[in-house]
Design a protein around this motif. Structure first.
Motif, short mmCIF file in Angstrom:
data_model
loop_
_atom_site.label_atom_id
_atom_site.label_comp_id
_atom_site.label_asym_id
_atom_site.label_seq_id
_atom_site.Cartn_x
_atom_site.Cartn_y
_atom_site.Cartn_z
N VAL A 1 0.90 -1.19 -0.07
CA VAL A 1 0.05 0.14 0.10
C VAL A 1 0.87 1.38 -0.06
CG1 VAL A 1 -1.63 1.26 1.40
CG2 VAL A 1 -1.84 -0.93 1.06
N PRO A 2 2.02 1.40 0.72
CA PRO A 2 2.57 2.46 0.64
C PRO A 2 3.48 2.66 -0.57
CG PRO A 2 3.07 1.33 2.75
CD PRO A 2 2.14 0.49 2.05
N VAL A 3 3.85 1.81 -1.20
CA VAL A 3 4.46 1.83 -2.68
C VAL A 3 3.50 2.40 -3.77
CG1 VAL A 3 4.19 -0.18 -3.65
CG2 VAL A 3 6.07 1.20 -4.22
N ILE A 4 2.15 2.09 -3.54
CA ILE A 4 1.29 2.34 -4.50
C ILE A 4 0.71 4.13 -4.31
CG2 ILE A 4 -1.27 2.40 -4.87
CD1 ILE A 4 -1.16 -0.58 -4.43
N TRP A 5 0.89 4.36 -2.91
CA TRP A 5 0.56 5.58 -2.65
C TRP A 5 1.79 6.66 -2.90
CZ3 TRP A 5 -1.97 9.77 -2.00
CH2 TRP A 5 -1.94 10.89 -1.15
N ARG B 1 3.20 10.54 -5.45
CA ARG B 1 3.56 11.66 -4.70
C ARG B 1 4.77 12.40 -5.08
NH1 ARG B 1 1.76 14.12 -1.68
NH2 ARG B 1 2.70 14.35 0.25
N GLY B 2 5.07 11.86 -6.37
CA GLY B 2 6.19 12.61 -7.20
C GLY B 2 7.50 12.87 -6.41
N TRP B 3 7.77 12.23 -5.19
CA TRP B 3 9.07 12.35 -4.63
C TRP B 3 10.35 11.77 -5.48
CZ3 TRP B 3 7.25 10.37 0.58
CH2 TRP B 3 6.45 11.45 1.15
N PRO B 4 11.62 12.37 -5.37
CA PRO B 4 12.73 11.84 -5.99
C PRO B 4 12.83 10.34 -5.57
CG PRO B 4 13.10 13.92 -5.33
CD PRO B 4 11.92 13.41 -4.63
N ARG B 5 13.32 9.34 -6.40
CA ARG B 5 13.48 8.02 -6.33
C ARG B 5 14.15 7.80 -4.92
NH1 ARG B 5 17.65 4.84 -10.09
NH2 ARG B 5 18.86 6.54 -9.09
N GLY B 6 15.31 8.64 -4.62
CA GLY B 6 15.95 8.18 -3.26
C GLY B 6 15.00 8.50 -2.26
N THR C 1 11.67 8.47 -1.96
CA THR C 1 10.51 7.54 -1.77
C THR C 1 11.23 6.04 -1.26
OG1 THR C 1 9.69 8.33 -3.87
CG2 THR C 1 9.09 6.07 -3.42
N ARG C 2 12.55 5.80 -1.70
CA ARG C 2 12.95 4.55 -1.46
C ARG C 2 13.45 4.53 0.23
NH1 ARG C 2 17.31 0.21 -3.82
NH2 ARG C 2 17.63 -0.73 -1.91
N ALA C 3 13.92 5.97 0.66
CA ALA C 3 14.23 6.06 2.09
C ALA C 3 12.81 5.60 3.01
CB ALA C 3 14.68 7.39 2.21
N VAL C 4 12.04 6.15 2.54
CA VAL C 4 10.69 6.00 3.33
C VAL C 4 10.16 4.42 3.14
CG1 VAL C 4 8.10 6.18 3.40
CG2 VAL C 4 9.72 8.33 3.15
N LEU C 5 10.19 3.69 2.13
CA LEU C 5 9.67 2.46 2.08
C LEU C 5 10.90 1.42 2.63
CD1 LEU C 5 8.85 2.29 -1.96
CD2 LEU C 5 7.27 2.05 -0.01
N GLN C 6 11.98 1.84 2.48
CA GLN C 6 13.21 0.97 2.99
C GLN C 6 13.09 0.91 4.66
OE1 GLN C 6 16.11 -0.29 0.53
NE2 GLN C 6 15.35 -2.07 1.97
N SER C 7 12.88 2.03 5.06
CA SER C 7 12.72 2.26 6.66
C SER C 7 11.58 1.38 6.85
CB SER C 7 12.81 3.74 7.04
OG SER C 7 13.95 4.35 6.37
N PHE C 8 10.33 1.96 6.52
CA PHE C 8 9.03 1.27 6.86
C PHE C 8 9.00 -0.05 6.78
CE2 PHE C 8 4.82 -0.13 5.56
CZ PHE C 8 4.23 0.71 6.86
N ASN C 9 9.69 -0.71 5.94
CA ASN C 9 9.57 -2.09 5.61
C ASN C 9 10.40 -2.99 6.61
OD1 ASN C 9 7.90 -2.37 3.35
ND2 ASN C 9 9.48 -2.07 1.99
N LEU C 10 11.56 -2.39 6.75
CA LEU C 10 12.58 -2.85 8.12
C LEU C 10 12.02 -2.68 9.27
CD1 LEU C 10 15.43 -4.11 7.91
CD2 LEU C 10 16.35 -1.76 8.52
N VAL C 11 11.25 -1.81 9.69
CA VAL C 11 10.79 -1.42 11.12
C VAL C 11 9.70 -2.50 11.27
CG1 VAL C 11 9.94 0.12 12.79
CG2 VAL C 11 11.82 0.65 11.29
#
Length: 252
Positions: free
Chosen positions: A155-159, A163-168, A170-180
Motif C-alpha cells: 500500500v505505501p508503494v502505491i501511494w 507523490r512525485g518524490w525523487p527516487r531516493g 521514496t526509497r528512504a521511506v519504503l526501506q525504513s518502513f519495511n525494515l521496522v
C-alpha cells in the motif's frame, strides 16, 4: 513443514533470489516475489516467517544506500512507521485464518490491480500537497499487510508512486518502513513459535541467495533512471500477478 530436500532447496533458493533482488532494486516487495516460491512448499505462517526475515536482512543493505535521505527527513519516515506498528498486531491475528491458496490469490490480485493501473499510464499523477493523514493511513494498512503476509510495502508503494518524490526519497521511506514493520512482525511470529529448527534450516538456504541477489539489485538501482526504475518494478509486479493467477487456474 516439509523436509528440506533438494526440490525444496531449489524453491527456497529461487524465492531468496527473487525477493532479495527486488529488495535491492526498490527497497520493498521482497514478499511479493519470494512468497510465490515459498507458498508452494510451506504453510502460510512458515512462508511469511521466511519472507519477513529475508526482507529485514536483505533490507539492511538497502538502508545504507539511502542513509542520507533518511537523516534528511526523519519525521516523514516516522509518519509512516508509527501507524504501521499499530497495524501489525491486527495482521498477525488474521494470519492464522488464511489458507495458502487464498493468500496466493490475494497477492496475485493485488499485483494485477497495481501493475495494470499504473503500468500503462504515460505519466503518473503528481500530488504536491502534504496529505499527511493519507501517509499515516497508508502506513497503518501497510502494517496490517506486513503482519498478514509480509506485504508491508504494497500500500505505501502505491501511494508513494503518486507523490512525485525523487527516487531516493521514496526509497528512504519504503526501506525504513519495511525494515521496522517487518522486524516487529518477526517478533510476533517468533512469539507464536514460527521460527523453529526446521524453519531456520530452510532460512539457511534462503539467506545466501537473498544477500547476493540484493547486491545485484542495488547494482541495477544505481544504473537506471527514476522513470526506468518505476516502470520496471510496476511491470514486474503485473507479470508476476498474472503468472500466479494463470498457475492457479491451470492447477484447478
Amino acid at each position: 513443514m516439509p523436509r528440506v530436500n533438494m526440490e525444496t532447496v531449489v524453491f527456497l533458493a529461487l524465492g531468496g533470489c527473487a525477493g532479495g533482488f527486488v529488495n535491492g532494486l526498490s527497497g520493498m516487495g521482497t514478499a511479493l516475489f519470494a512468497l510465490t516460491f515459498f507458498l508452494l512448499k510451506f504453510d502460510p505462517e512458515t512462508a511469511v516467517a521466511l519472507a519477513a526475515l529475508l526482507a529485514v536482512l536483505a533490507g539492511i543493505q538497502g538502508m545504507w544506500v539511502v542513509r542520507g535521505e533518511i537523516r534528511a527527513d526523519l519525521r516523514r519516515v516516522l509518519r509512516f512507521i508509527l501507524p504501521g506498528l499499530a497495524g501489525v498486531p491486527l495482521g498477525l491475528l488474521l494470519l492464522g485464518r488464511v489458507d495458502a491458496d487464498l493468500l496466493r490469490r490475494l497477492i496475485a490480485v493485488s499485483l494485477v490491480l497495481y501493475g495494470g493501473y499504473f503500468g500503462f499510464r504515460k505519466a503518473l499523477p503528481r500530488l504536491e500537497r502534504p496529505h499527511r493523514w493519507i501517509d499515516r493511513s497508508a502506513g497503518f494498512v501497510g502494517g496490517v499487510m506486513g503482519g498478514l503476509a509480509s506485504l508491508s510495502g504494497l500500500v505505501p508503494v502505491i501511494w508513494l508512486s503518486m507523490r512525485g518524490w525523487p527516487r531516493g526519497e521514496t526509497r528512504a521511506v519504503l526501506q525504513s518502513f519495511n525494515l521496522v514493520i517487518l522486524l516487529f512482525a518477526i517478533c510476533g511470529l517468533a512469539l507464536k513459535g514460527a521460527y523453529g529448527r526446521e524453519t531456520l534450516e530452510a532460512f539457511a538456504v534462503v539467506l545466501p541467495a537473498g544477500i547476493v541477489a540484493a547486491q545485484a539489485g542495488i547494482f541495477v538501482f544505481h544504473r537506471i533512471t527514476d522513470a526506468q526504475f518505476q516502470r520496471l518494478l510496476i511491470l514486474l509486479c503485473l507479470c508476476l500477478g498474472i503468472g500466479m493467477l494463470l498457475r492457479d487456474a491451470l492447477a484447478g
